[in-house]
Design an enzyme around this catalytic site. Structure first.
Site, PDB file in Angstrom:
ATOM      1  N   GLU A  50      51.505  57.506  50.160  1.00  0.00           N
ATOM      2  CA  GLU A  50      51.739  57.365  51.601  1.00  0.00           C
ATOM      3  C   GLU A  50      51.662  55.912  52.071  1.00  0.00           C
ATOM      4  OE1 GLU A  50      49.767  59.643  50.260  1.00  0.00           O
ATOM      5  OE2 GLU A  50      50.404  61.620  50.987  1.00  0.00           O
ATOM      6  N   GLN A 113      41.449  69.510  54.350  1.00  0.00           N
ATOM      7  CA  GLN A 113      42.365  68.394  54.622  1.00  0.00           C
ATOM      8  C   GLN A 113      42.410  68.022  56.095  1.00  0.00           C
ATOM      9  OE1 GLN A 113      46.096  69.060  52.452  1.00  0.00           O
ATOM     10  NE2 GLN A 113      45.120  67.987  50.746  1.00  0.00           N
ATOM     11  N   MET A 478      45.159  33.399  44.133  1.00  0.00           N
ATOM     12  CA  MET A 478      44.693  32.759  45.362  1.00  0.00           C
ATOM     13  C   MET A 478      43.176  32.780  45.473  1.00  0.00           C
ATOM     14  SD  MET A 478      45.535  31.014  47.849  1.00  0.00           S
ATOM     15  CE  MET A 478      47.117  31.100  48.670  1.00  0.00           C
TER      16      MET A 478
HETATM   17  C1  LIG Z   1      44.425  44.917  49.487  1.00  0.00           C
HETATM   18  C2  LIG Z   1      43.870  43.542  49.273  1.00  0.00           C
HETATM   19  N1  LIG Z   1      42.774  43.371  48.513  1.00  0.00           N
HETATM   20  C3  LIG Z   1      42.261  42.145  48.308  1.00  0.00           C
HETATM   21  C4  LIG Z   1      42.844  41.051  48.872  1.00  0.00           C
HETATM   22  C5  LIG Z   1      42.249  39.658  48.654  1.00  0.00           C
HETATM   23  N2  LIG Z   1      43.210  38.801  47.947  1.00  0.00           N
HETATM   24  C6  LIG Z   1      43.998  37.897  48.566  1.00  0.00           C
HETATM   25  S1  LIG Z   1      44.988  37.091  47.541  1.00  0.00           S
HETATM   26  C7  LIG Z   1      44.385  37.890  46.202  1.00  0.00           C
HETATM   27  C8  LIG Z   1      44.885  37.586  44.832  1.00  0.00           C
HETATM   28  C9  LIG Z   1      46.267  38.032  44.626  1.00  0.00           C
HETATM   29  O1  LIG Z   1      46.580  37.969  43.274  1.00  0.00           O
HETATM   30  P1  LIG Z   1      48.022  38.139  42.726  1.00  0.00           P
HETATM   31  O2  LIG Z   1      48.666  39.298  43.375  1.00  0.00           O
HETATM   32  O3  LIG Z   1      47.998  38.137  41.257  1.00  0.00           O
HETATM   33  O4  LIG Z   1      48.778  36.893  43.325  1.00  0.00           O
HETATM   34  P2  LIG Z   1      48.617  35.317  43.054  1.00  0.00           P
HETATM   35  O5  LIG Z   1      47.677  34.793  44.085  1.00  0.00           O
HETATM   36  O6  LIG Z   1      48.121  35.135  41.661  1.00  0.00           O
HETATM   37  O7  LIG Z   1      50.008  34.823  43.272  1.00  0.00           O
HETATM   38  C10 LIG Z   1      43.390  38.789  46.586  1.00  0.00           C
HETATM   39  C11 LIG Z   1      42.615  39.632  45.650  1.00  0.00           C
HETATM   40  C12 LIG Z   1      43.984  41.276  49.677  1.00  0.00           C
HETATM   41  N3  LIG Z   1      44.611  40.283  50.291  1.00  0.00           N
HETATM   42  N4  LIG Z   1      44.482  42.521  49.842  1.00  0.00           N
END
Ligand SMILES: Cc1ncc(C[n+]2csc(CCOP(=O)(O)OP(=O)(O)O)c2C)c(N)n1
Length: 564
Positions: A50, A113, A478
């Protein structure tokens, strides 16, 4: 004529011209699915989760300008939509989300549910409804679409108890909507607009700061005209990318935490900021006390509550940007004052050019390792800047924002406000449904793509040829970047040693998969992937040590950028 609630529901959607619904069935909405069976007007796309349905409806809405629609069952079906709803709410995306609910008599009984989705989503919807009688259905559906798409757009949730869907009522679809207390103000105040123009013309270092409102209000061409009349340098927020052509000589690119040096320096040294459909959020302002210390601020927004929220505003203008920009253009177009002003601000424009020359967006192309920026540059080159780009969240999102120059509105789809990992693939699918003839690409991270990768099955089922370019750095890049810069390189839980073989995973879903491991392979692999006749994952192994620059550390002033 009497109909069941479910039939009234479907007929109301038809009346509103809804051509596609993203959804997932369950017990509480079986009557609707029965009414949809063999319906030829409202197409239903079966998703795999969803959350995917809401992001698809969101991508569909952002790419097309229409209202996105999704339909899910009660309880877990409904709660699975919350992240998508909050994502759309933060970015002002017009959505209507229909959730099933247990029969009205069982509400509050801990029925199977049951979830109080109206209560759960109250803080993240523009409005929400629990329908109590079949005879209210058509009116509420009509109102929901009206509220979602007018004023500052946003998601509206309509909760549909099972007995209401099974009940009978006369079909009466209201022609007009009247809602007490809801009257968005579209016309900017003429006197305020005149004051704003007077203030701009008196100054010497103006900057237009523009956001997603430019795109939502379809004001992109007016903004371009206005900027050209006055020679105004224009910076855009992440949400505003595409609202002003990124290739225009007046474009400063994005501002804020990962904004360009010239945009952040221009804002910090400006004497007047013309804020247009943007909300001065923390990713843009940096340290709020030191934001644009020399500038008077004009703020135009359709939502009065976003004015004065974060920064003191000298001239507030509540209204539709389209109306306000038309008024502004009328006041300056072809005038001597405008010509004089363009001349007067020439040194300011030169100053901005010199910032650009000394500190352009840049990265170091080392040996062997693939730089993510280079991949985005190649995507830009191969698509001639004409693709619709969705992103996930993280470094991938920022590299896409920085290195793909967006010239047209509705071509950059990204979760700006909430920063939702897992947004990009379903959003790209929704955009591809809206724009079947366009090239739609999700620029992804290896972490984010794994959050909703199951939607690849949806893309394969409906033959939607979305392309996913994974900037695969083996890490949650990031977050790792923040650990590198602010936590002495302690990479706590940000390495992803267990990553699936994306090529084989793509193939398992019935999609195409390609991989590049060296710089020399990038172009060829992208070309192959883009030419493949269906959904495709392109796995590109990028340098895990690469960071996004410039970077303004959280809470620092915009001038304190870390540079390459
Ligand atoms: C649902 C969710 N969980 C955690 C985060 C925190 N967060 C922001 S950027 C990131 C890392 C993203 O990693 P990746 O998708 O491998 O992308 P990259 O930064 O390596 O390009 C995280 C965990 C978020 N933004 N959204």
């Amino acid at each position: 004529m009497k109909m069941t609630g479910a039939e009234i529901f479907v007929k109301s959607l038809e009346e509103l011209g809804v051509d596609v619904v993203f959804g997932y069935p369950g017990g509480a909405v079986l009557n609707i699915y029965d009414a949809l069976f063999q319906n030829t007007k409202v197409r239903h796309l079966l998703v795999r989760h969803e959350q995917g349905a809401v992001h698809m409806a969101d991508g569909y809405a952002r790419a097309s300008g229409k209202t996105g629609v999704c339909l899910v069952t009660s309880g877990p079906g409904a709660t699975n939509t919350v992240t998508g709803i909050a994502t759309a709410y933060m970015d002002s995306v017009p959505l209507v989300v229909f959730t099933g609910q247990v029969p009205t008599l069982m509400i509050g009984n801990d029925a199977f549910q049951e979830a109080d989705i109206v209560g759960i989503t109250r803080p993240c919807t523009k409005h929400n409804y629990l329908v109590k009688e079949a005879r209210d259905l058509a009116r509420i559906v009509r109102e929901a679409f009206f509220i979602a798409s007018t004023g500052r757009p946003g998601p509206v949730l309509v909760d549909l108890p099972k007995d209401v869907l099974a009940g009978m009522a006369e079909y009466a679809f209201p022609k007009a909507v009247k809602l007490r207390g809801y009257h968005p103000n579209y016309e900017g105040h003429q006197k305020q607009v005149e004051s704003a123009i007077r203030m701009i013309l008196e100054k010497e270092r103006p900057v237009a700061y523009t956001g997603g409102g430019v795109i939502l209000s379809e004001s992109s061409e007016l903004l371009t005209e206005f900027a050209h009349i006055l020679g105004l340098p224009v910076t855009t927020t992440l949400m505003g990318l595409g609202g002003f052509p990124g290739t225009d000589p007046l474009s400063l690119g994005m501002l804020g935490m990962h904004g360009t040096f010239r945009a952040n320096m221009a804002i910090s040294n400006s004497d007047v900021i013309v804020g247009l459909g943007a909300r001065f959020d923390d990713r843009v302002t940096g340290k709020i006390d030191e934001f644009a210390p020399h500038a008077k601020i004009i703020h135009v927004d359709i939502d009065p509550t976003s004015i004065q929220k974060n920064v003191p505003v000298h001239i507030p203008i509540v209204g539709d940007l389209k109306d306000v920009l038309k008024k502004m253009i009328t006041l300056v177009k072809g005038t001597k004052e405008a010509a004089k002003f363009r001349k007067k601000i020439a040194p300011w424009r030169e100053q901005i050019e010199s910032w650009k020359a000394t500190h352009p967006l840049a990265y170091k192309q080392g040996k062997g390792k693939i730089k993510p920026q280079y991949v985005v540059e190649e995507v830009y080159r191969l698509t001639k800047g004409k693709a619709v780009i969705a992103t996930e969240v993280g470094q991938n999102q920022m590299f896409a924002a920085q290195y793909y120059l967006f010239d047209k509105p509705r071509t950059f789809l990204s979760s700006g406000g909430l920063g939702t990992m897992g947004y990009g693939l379903p959003a790209a699918i929704g955009a591809q449904v809206a724009l079947p003839d366009r090239q739609v690409i999700d620029i992804a991270g290896d972490g984010s793509i794994q959050m909703n990768i199951q939607e690849l099955a949806t893309a394969v089922q409906y033959r939607l040829p979305v392309k996913v370019v994974i900037l695969n750095n083996g890490t949650l890049g990031m977050v790792r970047q923040w650990q590198e810069l602010f936590f002495q390189g302690k990479y706590s839980q940000t390495c992803l040693p267990q990553i699936p073989d994306f090529v084989r995973l793509a193939e398992a879903y019935g999609a195409y998969g390609f991989r590049a491991t060296k710089s020399e392979e990038v172009t060829r692999v992208l070309e192959k992937g883009f030419a493949a006749p269906g959904p495709t994952l392109i796995d590109i192994l990028t340098d895990p040590n690469e960071m996004v620059y410039p970077m303004v550390p959280a809470g620092a002033p915009l001038t304190k950028m870390l540079l390459v």
